[in-house]
Design a protein around this motif. Structure first.
Motif, PDB file in Angstrom:
ATOM      1  N   VAL A 139      33.468 -23.844 -12.121  1.00 26.47           N
ATOM      2  CA  VAL A 139      32.720 -22.631 -11.803  1.00 26.47           C
ATOM      3  C   VAL A 139      33.674 -21.524 -11.350  1.00 26.47           C
ATOM      4  CG1 VAL A 139      30.977 -21.619 -10.283  1.00 26.47           C
ATOM      5  CG2 VAL A 139      30.589 -23.872 -11.300  1.00 26.47           C
ATOM      6  N   ILE A 140      34.663 -21.878 -10.556  1.00 26.28           N
ATOM      7  CA  ILE A 140      35.660 -20.896 -10.118  1.00 26.28           C
ATOM      8  C   ILE A 140      36.427 -20.354 -11.314  1.00 26.28           C
ATOM      9  CG2 ILE A 140      37.832 -20.630  -8.842  1.00 26.28           C
ATOM     10  CD1 ILE A 140      36.598 -22.632  -6.758  1.00 26.28           C
ATOM     11  N   GLN A 141      36.859 -21.242 -12.198  1.00 23.52           N
ATOM     12  CA  GLN A 141      37.609 -20.827 -13.389  1.00 23.52           C
ATOM     13  C   GLN A 141      36.795 -19.876 -14.263  1.00 23.52           C
ATOM     14  OE1 GLN A 141      38.516 -24.096 -15.996  1.00 23.52           O
ATOM     15  NE2 GLN A 141      39.724 -22.843 -17.383  1.00 23.52           N
ATOM     16  N   VAL A 142      35.550 -20.229 -14.552  1.00 27.06           N
ATOM     17  CA  VAL A 142      34.696 -19.393 -15.403  1.00 27.06           C
ATOM     18  C   VAL A 142      34.429 -18.049 -14.731  1.00 27.06           C
ATOM     19  CG1 VAL A 142      32.371 -19.164 -16.382  1.00 27.06           C
ATOM     20  CG2 VAL A 142      33.643 -21.295 -16.664  1.00 27.06           C
ATOM     21  N   SER A 143      34.125 -18.078 -13.442  1.00 28.65           N
ATOM     22  CA  SER A 143      33.815 -16.842 -12.722  1.00 28.65           C
ATOM     23  C   SER A 143      35.004 -15.890 -12.712  1.00 28.65           C
ATOM     24  CB  SER A 143      33.388 -17.158 -11.286  1.00 28.65           C
ATOM     25  OG  SER A 143      32.220 -17.937 -11.282  1.00 28.65           O
ATOM     26  N   LEU A 144      36.180 -16.418 -12.433  1.00 25.77           N
ATOM     27  CA  LEU A 144      37.374 -15.564 -12.406  1.00 25.77           C
ATOM     28  C   LEU A 144      37.728 -15.058 -13.800  1.00 25.77           C
ATOM     29  CD1 LEU A 144      39.580 -17.411  -9.758  1.00 25.77           C
ATOM     30  CD2 LEU A 144      38.186 -15.341  -9.457  1.00 25.77           C
ATOM     31  N   CYS A 145      37.556 -15.898 -14.808  1.00 31.55           N
ATOM     32  CA  CYS A 145      37.809 -15.448 -16.191  1.00 31.55           C
ATOM     33  C   CYS A 145      36.837 -14.347 -16.592  1.00 31.55           C
ATOM     34  CB  CYS A 145      37.705 -16.618 -17.162  1.00 31.55           C
ATOM     35  SG  CYS A 145      39.116 -17.715 -17.121  1.00 31.55           S
ATOM     36  N   ARG A 146      35.558 -14.500 -16.239  1.00 35.85           N
ATOM     37  CA  ARG A 146      34.567 -13.459 -16.553  1.00 35.85           C
ATOM     38  C   ARG A 146      34.910 -12.168 -15.813  1.00 35.85           C
ATOM     39  NH1 ARG A 146      32.754 -12.233 -20.251  1.00 35.85           N
ATOM     40  NH2 ARG A 146      30.995 -11.184 -19.328  1.00 35.85           N
ATOM     41  N   ARG A 147      35.312 -12.298 -14.555  1.00 39.20           N
ATOM     42  CA  ARG A 147      35.686 -11.127 -13.752  1.00 39.20           C
ATOM     43  C   ARG A 147      36.838 -10.378 -14.421  1.00 39.20           C
ATOM     44  NH1 ARG A 147      35.618  -9.984  -7.893  1.00 39.20           N
ATOM     45  NH2 ARG A 147      37.198  -8.399  -7.600  1.00 39.20           N
ATOM     46  N   LEU A 148      37.847 -11.114 -14.857  1.00 35.65           N
ATOM     47  CA  LEU A 148      39.007 -10.487 -15.499  1.00 35.65           C
ATOM     48  C   LEU A 148      38.675  -9.937 -16.878  1.00 35.65           C
ATOM     49  CD1 LEU A 148      41.821 -13.001 -14.518  1.00 35.65           C
ATOM     50  CD2 LEU A 148      41.554 -10.643 -13.716  1.00 35.65           C
ATOM     51  N   LEU A 191      29.810 -14.699  -5.477  1.00 33.87           N
ATOM     52  CA  LEU A 191      30.900 -14.388  -4.545  1.00 33.87           C
ATOM     53  C   LEU A 191      32.183 -14.043  -5.291  1.00 33.87           C
ATOM     54  CD1 LEU A 191      31.891 -14.365  -1.564  1.00 33.87           C
ATOM     55  CD2 LEU A 191      32.532 -16.756  -1.915  1.00 33.87           C
ATOM     56  N   LEU A 192      32.492 -14.807  -6.329  1.00 38.32           N
ATOM     57  CA  LEU A 192      33.744 -14.609  -7.054  1.00 38.32           C
ATOM     58  C   LEU A 192      33.731 -13.380  -7.965  1.00 38.32           C
ATOM     59  CD1 LEU A 192      34.527 -18.322  -7.860  1.00 38.32           C
ATOM     60  CD2 LEU A 192      35.752 -16.848  -6.256  1.00 38.32           C
ATOM     61  N   THR A 193      32.564 -12.894  -8.309  1.00 36.70           N
ATOM     62  CA  THR A 193      32.493 -11.685  -9.138  1.00 36.70           C
ATOM     63  C   THR A 193      32.232 -10.437  -8.299  1.00 36.70           C
ATOM     64  OG1 THR A 193      30.161 -12.125  -9.620  1.00 36.70           O
ATOM     65  CG2 THR A 193      31.781 -12.884 -11.258  1.00 36.70           C
ATOM     66  N   GLN A 194      32.089 -10.611  -6.990  1.00 36.43           N
ATOM     67  CA  GLN A 194      31.881  -9.465  -6.104  1.00 36.43           C
ATOM     68  C   GLN A 194      33.032  -8.479  -6.257  1.00 36.43           C
ATOM     69  OE1 GLN A 194      31.535 -10.751  -2.031  1.00 36.43           O
ATOM     70  NE2 GLN A 194      29.523  -9.839  -1.833  1.00 36.43           N
ATOM     71  N   GLY A 195      32.697  -7.188  -6.302  1.00 35.96           N
ATOM     72  CA  GLY A 195      33.723  -6.162  -6.463  1.00 35.96           C
ATOM     73  C   GLY A 195      34.089  -5.888  -7.907  1.00 35.96           C
ATOM     74  N   SER A 196      33.489  -6.625  -8.828  1.00 34.84           N
ATOM     75  CA  SER A 196      33.720  -6.400 -10.259  1.00 34.84           C
ATOM     76  C   SER A 196      32.504  -5.667 -10.825  1.00 34.84           C
ATOM     77  CB  SER A 196      33.919  -7.742 -10.984  1.00 34.84           C
ATOM     78  OG  SER A 196      32.682  -8.373 -11.238  1.00 34.84           O
ATOM     79  N   PRO A 197      32.554  -5.280 -12.103  1.00 35.08           N
ATOM     80  CA  PRO A 197      31.386  -4.625 -12.712  1.00 35.08           C
ATOM     81  C   PRO A 197      30.209  -5.578 -12.938  1.00 35.08           C
ATOM     82  CG  PRO A 197      33.379  -4.205 -14.001  1.00 35.08           C
ATOM     83  CD  PRO A 197      33.714  -5.245 -12.987  1.00 35.08           C
ATOM     84  N   ILE A 198      30.417  -6.878 -12.720  1.00 38.87           N
ATOM     85  CA  ILE A 198      29.351  -7.861 -12.902  1.00 38.87           C
ATOM     86  C   ILE A 198      28.678  -8.088 -11.548  1.00 38.87           C
ATOM     87  CG2 ILE A 198      28.771 -10.202 -13.635  1.00 38.87           C
ATOM     88  CD1 ILE A 198      31.430 -10.183 -15.249  1.00 38.87           C
TER      89      ILE A 198
END
Length: 143
Positions: free
Chosen positions: A66-75, A103-110
């Protein structure tokens, strides 16, 4: 683009709807992310997402994935216009992973929010609640 049966795209609402059934595991998430990224590249315009996980029987994921997918989507979505991603969930495990994703996508456009009430999700997405409960016969494929 022909979508898998559990995915619907409503062009008039700029909304992708995902209704998984059975087990949500890494293979299922990868398939959905692949379709999502293909649509983002093809459409070149922002669209919101609604993930209705109430029909899923089980969640077989782990924190690392979940962390990997979330960070990849954020980037991968960095620099794009803001979108909303509403996750409808009742299962404690699904809610837990959805909160981690939020939480991991906070601050991104998602912008991710988790809901237990379909009407609240519809209000946040600014779409009629009926469109989030529509049967598969009204599904629209992206051409």
């Amino acid at each position: 683009m022909k979508l898998p049966p559990e995915l619907e795209f409503h062009d008039d609402l700029h909304l992708l709807i995902y209704r998984p059934h059975g087990v949500i595991d890494e293979a299922v998430v990868k398939k959905v992310v692949d379709v999502l990224e293909d649509l983002e590249a093809k459409l070149q315009k922002p669209f919101n997402r609604f993930f209705d996980t109430l029909g899923a029987d089980e969640v077989e994921l782990n924190f690392k994935y979940v962390i990997q997918v979330s960070l990849c989507r954020r980037l991968s979505y960095s620099g794009h216009p803001p979108v909303k991603s509403a996750i409808l969930a009742a299962d404690a495990t699904m809610i837990h992973y959805a909160r981690l994703h939020a939480l991991l996508t906070q601050g991104s456009p998602i912008h991710v929010r988790i809901f237990t009430d379909r009407k609240e999700a519809a209000d946040w997405l600014a779409v009629p609640v009926e469109r989030l409960t529509a049967d598969r016969q009204t599904k629209q494929a992206v051409e």
